[in-house]
Write a protein that holds these residues in place. Structure first.
Motif, short mmCIF file in Angstrom:
data_model
loop_
_atom_site.label_atom_id
_atom_site.label_comp_id
_atom_site.label_asym_id
_atom_site.label_seq_id
_atom_site.Cartn_x
_atom_site.Cartn_y
_atom_site.Cartn_z
N ILE A 725 0.77 -1.17 0.10
CA ILE A 725 0.11 0.03 0.05
C ILE A 725 0.92 1.18 0.13
CG2 ILE A 725 -1.64 1.15 1.44
CD1 ILE A 725 -2.96 -1.28 2.30
N TYR A 726 1.94 0.97 0.84
CA TYR A 726 2.80 2.59 0.76
C TYR A 726 3.86 2.24 -0.37
CZ TYR A 726 6.90 5.34 2.29
OH TYR A 726 7.76 6.18 2.37
N ASP A 727 4.44 1.10 -0.44
CA ASP A 727 5.28 1.06 -1.43
C ASP A 727 4.99 1.29 -2.90
OD1 ASP A 727 7.19 0.13 0.57
OD2 ASP A 727 6.72 -1.90 0.06
N HIS A 728 3.75 1.16 -3.12
CA HIS A 728 3.45 1.22 -4.65
C HIS A 728 3.46 2.72 -5.19
CE1 HIS A 728 1.11 0.99 -8.31
NE2 HIS A 728 0.15 1.96 -7.91
N ASN A 729 3.25 3.75 -4.30
CA ASN A 729 3.60 5.18 -4.57
C ASN A 729 3.61 5.80 -3.37
OD1 ASN A 729 3.69 7.45 -5.65
ND2 ASN A 729 2.31 7.09 -7.35
N PRO A 730 4.93 5.75 -2.53
CA PRO A 730 5.06 6.50 -1.44
C PRO A 730 4.64 7.96 -1.31
CG PRO A 730 6.99 5.16 -1.82
CD PRO A 730 6.30 5.21 -3.05
N LYS A 731 4.76 8.54 -2.44
CA LYS A 731 4.57 10.24 -2.19
C LYS A 731 2.91 10.17 -2.13
CE LYS A 731 5.25 14.59 -4.61
NZ LYS A 731 5.90 15.24 -5.94
N VAL A 732 2.47 9.45 -3.02
CA VAL A 732 0.96 9.64 -3.01
C VAL A 732 0.38 9.11 -1.55
CG1 VAL A 732 -1.41 8.91 -4.11
CG2 VAL A 732 0.71 9.49 -5.70
N PHE A 733 0.97 8.04 -1.24
CA PHE A 733 0.25 7.64 0.07
C PHE A 733 0.31 8.62 1.19
CE2 PHE A 733 0.79 5.42 4.30
CZ PHE A 733 -0.30 4.85 4.33
N LEU A 734 1.46 9.22 1.37
CA LEU A 734 1.94 10.27 2.15
C LEU A 734 1.05 11.54 2.11
CD1 LEU A 734 5.79 9.99 2.60
CD2 LEU A 734 3.93 9.02 4.14
N THR A 755 1.59 -2.68 12.27
CA THR A 755 2.38 -3.86 12.52
C THR A 755 3.13 -4.65 11.52
OG1 THR A 755 0.15 -5.51 12.55
CG2 THR A 755 1.15 -4.39 14.63
N GLU A 756 2.69 -4.82 10.16
CA GLU A 756 3.20 -5.39 9.07
C GLU A 756 4.28 -4.38 8.50
OE1 GLU A 756 1.06 -7.61 6.23
OE2 GLU A 756 -0.08 -8.66 7.53
N LEU A 757 4.48 -3.27 8.88
CA LEU A 757 5.65 -2.48 8.18
C LEU A 757 7.01 -3.02 8.31
CD1 LEU A 757 4.09 1.09 9.04
CD2 LEU A 757 4.17 -0.07 6.79
N LYS A 758 7.44 -2.95 7.05
CA LYS A 758 8.96 -3.29 7.19
C LYS A 758 9.80 -2.35 6.41
CE LYS A 758 8.07 -8.35 7.58
NZ LYS A 758 8.24 -9.81 7.05
N GLU A 759 11.24 -2.44 6.32
CA GLU A 759 12.21 -1.48 5.60
C GLU A 759 11.90 -2.08 4.40
OE1 GLU A 759 13.16 1.36 6.47
OE2 GLU A 759 12.30 1.25 8.43
N CYS A 782 13.32 11.88 3.30
CA CYS A 782 14.41 10.95 3.37
C CYS A 782 14.44 10.40 5.12
CB CYS A 782 15.75 11.72 3.23
SG CYS A 782 15.99 13.09 4.39
N GLY A 783 14.74 9.24 5.17
CA GLY A 783 14.77 8.61 6.51
C GLY A 783 14.35 7.03 6.33
N LYS A 784 14.04 6.43 7.33
CA LYS A 784 13.60 5.04 7.33
C LYS A 784 12.12 4.95 6.97
CE LYS A 784 17.23 2.89 10.21
NZ LYS A 784 17.68 2.15 11.40
N LYS A 785 11.68 3.98 6.17
CA LYS A 785 10.28 3.76 5.70
C LYS A 785 9.35 3.75 7.02
CE LYS A 785 7.65 0.03 3.82
NZ LYS A 785 7.66 -0.89 3.02
N VAL A 786 9.51 2.66 7.87
CA VAL A 786 8.70 2.25 9.09
C VAL A 786 8.59 3.97 9.84
CG1 VAL A 786 8.47 1.28 10.97
CG2 VAL A 786 9.49 0.04 9.10
N ASP A 787 9.50 4.37 10.07
CA ASP A 787 9.68 5.53 10.72
C ASP A 787 8.62 6.91 10.01
OD1 ASP A 787 10.93 4.58 12.92
OD2 ASP A 787 12.88 5.49 12.15
N ILE A 788 8.94 6.96 8.61
CA ILE A 788 7.99 7.98 8.11
C ILE A 788 6.68 7.46 8.16
CG2 ILE A 788 7.59 8.70 5.62
CD1 ILE A 788 10.82 8.30 5.03
#
Length: 1296
Positions: A725-734, A755-759, A782-788
């Protein structure tokens, strides 16, 4: 879920022969038909529509001239190039097709009633008028003659072991009265039975069955005989058994017909004579009689030839041929051929083609030959939007079984609903616009149109009688396509020629009548038989396929409809190489499982395919289901992908195009705008799979349109990683976090996502995007995906005031869990309980937090907040005993705040924080702080906590210095001691580390007396000489120890000739030149010359051995290539870093030992490396060891340039020109030898490593990067070619 579709019908008229056709046989080599009548045998070419040959049977009186003779059998014999004919008078005639001669090979006085050849045509059985069976070889040599009617059951007689009697057995539904049944009344054969025996062979030719009328009972019985004409079994008594008999070629069942008191059935027998299954014919019990049953060659279709028993008007009877198939233990009536009541149109004989399983031959009594070529098809709706119900219609006589797979998946013969029609259905088609509407063409010439609804109702009822009256045979309209609301496209036979078709555009007639009638609005004649047509809903184009594979485009919507050739953008014609039974425009599948894209064959093992949206889905005979996106694949790419179907070398385990399926699976349909693919198994049951490619494509569509809820539900159900859900298009998701939260609207779902989030980026690992698709946007920050993601969701949830538990999850799930913050939020809930009715309480929040985090870990973190209320709240929810934690907490409460925090941090092993708090507790706790620093080695942190002029700082510095001395870092220890005022101890540290400059500085600062300073200088000089730092030792001896002679001696020992001469003349000690300097020069010259000779000899020896090893390896590699070693990437390594002699010798030992020690210490790894690179002859990596040894020699020789240059100058100065010249010559020869050998030794290495440089071009750099890259292990073992320092000047020109 498949129907039989008529692909082609061939009709031959005006072939009037003598008499009436009685039987025929098909010649497999020429395709002609040999028809026997009461006068002659006629050979007919059905394609050309003409008689090829004819021979009379009355001339030589094999048959009477009055036409009263009967031919009971005819069989083509390709091996003998003859035809065998048997007459009722008892003659067996052989008709030679080459000479047109007739020969009577045998005669039976009692006459013949039947003739049947075995499938391999090695044996022939004849039944005589005396009810006997004569078996003969293919050369008509008699084998045996036995009577048909045998009293014995046969060799397969059942064995009774005597366990119980009939009267004492359980009789099931029959009841107890079944025990009293003793006799069974046997009913005689029907009055219309011709009472002739029927003979049928099993497909393998090992058994044959004979149906005959018993002379005692008058009823028919079936007996099974083996190849030696030995009776095997006799059927049980079957009342109402009729004359028709046919053994299924696959060998499992024998088909016959039985008339029951209330129905008329086709029954099946096993070879032991017992009944095994049946199905009911759709007629009354006294309505029709079955003339023949015929299985096709692959046992998939059973043809039933029927005739009315009671004549109609005019005293004529109707004739039918029905085609039945079975699936999931249900028999379907797929086609009904109605021949009317005209006796001249009635079939005289019917037969399946022996080679083409779905080709049916028949000849009418009026000498009209008809050939029907059938094909399997799945009639499905073609919609691609969410309103299409994924309809599939199955023909079953006068019913249409419709399954709507969007709503339900039920196994056939069950269905969502069935449509009852007034007559048997022959064709069904779905509309291309309103895809849930269908039309059915029935055998009586009517087209019923069904509109939308559950179930659909008849919206229109067209009569096509006016159309079908143009033709005299059934199935005159063999293909039907519903283009739009009132336009149908049909294909009929052309009356002008046997090899032409007529395209018919049908529409409602404008004439008023009792019922709507279809009329031909326009027609176009096509040269050749049209066997399939398909319509594209996107472009409106209709594609036609002819029987030879040619593709035509039908322009049906123009003012004057026409048929043109199909051409590509360049004007080239596109045709299929072979005719295809299933087509989707330029995609075609043949009956031999070859899949074509235009003229290119892309696969040869495809069992079914379907095109949906941009996808091509297909099943293969290797039991896989493949799914390809057509917009991202070329024809060549599709061919390559299918060539590796289901192979063992599938490197990518996350290949979304491949899925394993059950053996024999076929595609039924795809549910549009969904992820379901319906497959049918060989037995007939259905399976629904969700192909990974379809699922991911649909998910990407939903995510692109920000339909997060649909995507989440699908991913959760199908176990797709939610990171997509996030990896498909990170910018649009955020940017759409609030939309995401509002659509999910479930705390549980949000928590599951968090809980399923991974780097891991799932778009590059688990679900790689298809090639040539639009690239994904980069993360917005920029930064780690899970934290973002956690921070973005938390910020939005905090503004929405309803996601307390999800906020806690976002804190805990971060890469560095923020447990203290989460605990603080729980504490705030306890202090200030929320007032909302559905708000989460502190107890619930803490309970949820304990679900996410281990209770002991949470207790430790709560203790780290220094909030004892929070600690107690967590401790109460844990399993800890209050006697354990309460005394500890009470003790902590009594301590001073800083020392309290120190105690907590030390308990939690947070030593840096503990030191920070302890440093604030004053001098009384400094000893404890010093011990903590020493135990945990926190020297640097401790020095930053105290002022530099404090005694604590000095104590810490001394302790740190002691630690550094222990760690062999005495120089740094000296610096610490010196700056804190411990000069004496600093001097000792500098002396220990040979830091003579710092040591002299400290000595001057102390200060030391001159004599002690001289002793210090001598001690330091000795250490420097041991370390081969002769120049520095000479400085100490000269300037501080005031001993010039020792200084000169040190320089001579270190071969520092120029500096030694300077001191000699500075202190006027020329005597040392003769006593020490010159002898040392000559000795150095001699040792250098000897060393060069040794290095040259070793270099030559290693280079020679390297050439031998490489020659052996090349020879072994060529031998492997001669043995057809598979082409693999490792094959190129044989000439580089791997040994071809490792297969059966020492290679396995070395590789095994190396793998065992790969995880040991660096010392052991170096030892293993040296052991692996051994110079011992025959070792696996001897060539690598030789390269390393040669590189070391080159480095050592090249390093001598400065040393040789200095030595040559000194030798020339003292007139040792001879020795200097020889040394210069020897060293020059050594360098030249190395320069010449470098390209030979490192030829391959130079090609691999020298990618860029002044002589490189863009093409050479690109070519080098496109070459296969060697592995990491190989790179470490292959040394790069050494670089010679040719720029260093060492020669003396005066010696030339």
């Amino acid at each position: 879920m498949r129907n039989l579709r008529l692909l082609k019908s061939l009709r031959c008229l005006k072939l009037q022969g003598p008499g009436t056709p009685q039987c025929f046989t098909v010649r497999t080599d020429t395709g002609t038909v040999l028809i026997a009548s009461e006068y002659s045998v006629t050979e007919l070419d059905t394609r050309a529509g003409q008689v090829v040959n004819e021979v009379s049977l009355t001339v030589e009186r094999y048959l009477p001239e009055d036409g009263g003779g009967t031919v009971v059998g005819i069989q083509d014999l390709p091996d003998q190039e003859s035809v065998c004919v048997a007459t009722a008078t008892g003659d067996v005639i052989l008709y030679n097709l080459n000479t047109n001669q007739l020969e009577c090979v045998g005669s039976v006085d009692s006459g013949l009633s039947a003739m049947s050849w075995s499938p391999d045509q090695e044996l022939v059985t004849l039944t005589t008028g005396q009810d006997t069976i004569i078996m003969m070889t293919k050369n008509f040599e008699p084998i045996t003659e036995v009577g048909i009617h045998q009293d014995d059951f046969g060799e397969g007689k059942f064995i009774t072991v005597g366990w119980g009697k009939k009267e004492t057995q359980f009789h099931g539904s029959e009841g107890k009265h079944a025990a009293q049944k003793k006799t069974i009344e046997v009913q005689p054969a029907m009055s219309w039975d011709d009472r002739r025996p029927r003979v049928t062979w099993r497909g393998d030719g090992q058994l044959f069955a004979v149906s005959s009328v018993c002379p005692l009972t008058g009823a028919r019985k079936v007996r099974v005989w083996n190849r030696e004409c030995v009776l095997q079994s006799t059927s049980e008594t079957v009342n109402g058994l009729e004359q028709s008999l046919c053994w299924k070629p696959s060998g499992s069942l024998i088909a016959a017909t039985q008339r029951h008191p209330n129905k008329h059935s086709v029954v099946f027998m096993e070879k032991n004579g017992l009944l095994h299954g049946d199905f009911t014919l759709p007629f009354g019990k006294e309505q029709v009689k079955v003339k023949e049953l015929l299985w096709n060659s692959d046992s998939t279709v059973l043809a039933v030839w029927l005739e009315d028993m009671t004549p109609g008007e005019g005293g004529q009877v109707n004739t039918y041929i029905q085609l039945w198939t079975v699936g999931n233990y249900h028999w379907y009536l797929k086609q009904n051929l109605y021949f009317g009541s005209d006796p001249q149109r009635a079939p005289a004989y019917v037969s399946w083609d022996p080679e083409m399983p779905l080709r049916l031959h028949l000849v009418t009594r009026g000498w009209v030959s008809l050939n029907y070529d059938w094909g399997w098809s799945t009639d499905r709706s073609h919609g691609e939007d969410g309103h299409d119900n994924a309809n599939v219609a199955v023909i079953d006589g006068d019913k249409l079984l419709v399954s709507t797979f969007r709503q339900c998946v039920v196994p056939p013969p069950m269905c969502a609903y069935d449509l009852q029609l007034p007559a048997p259905v022959n064709l069904v088609t779905f509309q291309r616009q309103r895809t849930n509407e269908l039309a059915a063409l029935t055998a009586d010439g009517h087209i019923s149109v069904y509109g939308q609804g559950e179930p659909p109702e008849v919206s229109s009822y067209f009569s096509a009688i006016t159309l079908l009256s143009l033709f005299e045979e059934p199935l005159a309209l063999r293909l039907l396509l519903w283009l739009k609301e009132d336009v149908f496209l049909g294909v009929g036979a052309c009356t002008d020629g046997p090899s032409q078709s007529k395209m018919l555009i049908l529409g409602p007639s404008e004439a008023q009548g009792p019922q709507p009638t279809l009329e031909i609005r326009s027609h176009v004649e096509v040269e050749g038989h049209v066997i399939s047509m398909c319509h594209s809903s996107k472009t409106g184009t209709v594609a036609l396929q002819l029987e030879d594979g040619q593709i035509r485009k039908f322009l049906w919507d123009s003012l004057k409809p026409s048929v043109v050739e199909w051409q590509d953008s360049t004007g080239c014609r596109i045709n299929f190489p072979d005719p295809c039974v299933q087509t989707e425009h330029l995609l075609g599948l043949t009956d031999r499982s070859h899949l074509f894209v235009g003229e290119t064959e892309v696969a040869s093992n495809v069992s079914s395919f379907v095109v949906y949206d941009d996808f091509l889905l297909l099943t293969t005979h290797s039991h896989t289901c493949r799914c390809f996106r057509l917009t991202t694949l070329t024809v060549k790419g599709l061919q390559v992908a299918l060539a590796a179907d289901g192979g063992q070398n599938q490197n990518d385990q996350n290949d979304e195009t491949l899925r394993r399926v059950e053996r024999g699976s076929r595609i039924v349909t795809v549910v549009p705008q969904d992820t379901r693919l319906i497959l049918q198994m060989p037995r007939g049951n259905l399976e629904t799979i969700r192909h990974r490619a379809l699922v991911l494509a649909q998910l990407r569509k939903w995510l692109d349109s920000q339909r997060f809820r649909e995507a989440f539900e699908c991913m959760r159900k199908l176990r797709i990683n939610l990171n997509l859900i996030y990896d498909h298009n990170p910018k649009v998701f955020l940017e759409s976090v609030e939309t995401f939260l509002r659509q999910l609207d479930s705390i549980n779902h949000i928590n599951l996502f968090l809980t399923e989030l991974k780097e891991e980026d799932t778009t590059t690992t688990m679900y790689p995007c298809p090639v040539n698709t639009t690239g994904q946007s980069a993360p917005a920050a920029c930064g780690k995906k899970v934290d973002i993601v956690c921070d973005a969701l938390r910020r939005t949830m905090e503004s929405m005031d309803q996601y307390c538990l999800s906020i806690l999850t976002s804190h805990v799930k971060k890469t560095v869990p923020e447990l203290e913050v989460a605990l603080q939020k729980v504490h705030e809930l306890r202090v200030n309980p929320p007032s909302a009715a559905n708000a989460v309480s502190a107890e619930e929040a803490l309970k949820y937090l304990l679900f996410l985090v281990n209770v002991n870990e949470l207790y430790e973190h709560s203790l780290g907040t220094y909030d004892f209320d929070l600690v107690l709240m967590v401790a109460e929810k844990s399993q800890k005993d209050p006697k354990e934690y309460l005394p500890f907490l009470n003790m902590l409460k009594t301590l001073e705040p800083n020392y309290q925090r120190y105690s907590i941090d030390k308990h939690l092993k947070r030593y840096r924080k503990a030191l920070h708090h302890l440093s604030k507790c004053g001098e009384k706790h400094f000893t404890e702080a010093l011990n903590l620093v020493k135990d945990q080695r926190l020297y640097s942190e401790a020095l930053g906590l105290y002022p530099t002029d404090s005694p604590q700082y000095k104590a810490l510095s001394c302790a740190y210095a002691e630690y550094l001395v222990e760690q062999q870092q005495a120089e740094q220890a000296g610096l610490l001691l010196w700056r804190c005022g411990e000069a004496t101890r600093a001097l000792q540290a500098f002396v220990g580390s040979a830091s003579w400059r710092y040591a002299l500085c400290v000595a001057e600062q102390i200060p030391l007396p001159s004599d002690q300073l001289a002793l210090l200088a001598r001690d330091l000089a000795e250490k420097l000489i041991e370390l081969r730092r002769y120049t520095e030792a000479a400085i100490l001896l000269e300037r501080y120890a005031k001993d010039c002679e020792e200084a000169i001696s040190a320089l001579i020992t270190g071969a520092v000739w120029e500096e030694a001469l300077r001191l000699v003349y500075l202190y006027n000690r020329q005597d040392i030149i003769e006593t020490n300097f010159k002898p040392a020069l000559l000795e150095a010259c001699s040792s250098q010359a000897s060393y060069l000779e040794a290095q040259k000899a070793m270099f030559t020896r290693h280079k020679t051995r390297l050439s031998v090893v490489r020659e052996l390896k090349e020879k072994a590699r060529l031998e492997l290539l001669d043995e057809d070693v598979p082409d693999c990437p490792e094959a190129e390594l044989y000439s580089e870093a791997s040994s071809v002699m490792t297969g059966s010798h020492a290679g396995s030992k070395y590789s095994h030992s190396n793998s065992r020690i790969s995880s040991r210490s660096s010392k052991n790894r170096r030892k293993a490396e040296r052991k692996k690179l051994s110079l011992k002859e025959g070792t696996p990596l001897e060539d690598m060891a030789l390269l390393h040894a040669l590189a070391e020699i080159i480095h050592s020789v090249d390093k001598m340039r400065e040393e040789v240059h200095s030595l040559l100058k000194a030798l020339v100065l003292f007139q040792f020109d001879g020795q200097a010249g020889r040394l210069q010559h020897a060293y020059g020869e050594a360098l030249q030898m190395i320069e010449v050998a470098l390209p030979e030794v490192w030829q391959e290495g130079l090609q691999q490593t020298q990618i860029t440089g002044p002589n490189s071009t863009a093409n050479s750099i690109m070519a080098s990067f496109q070459q296969p890259r060697p592995s990491a292990t190989q790179d470490s073992e292959t040394p790069p070619p050494p670089k010679m320092r040719n720029g260093v000047k060492w020669k003396l020109s005066i010696l030339k």
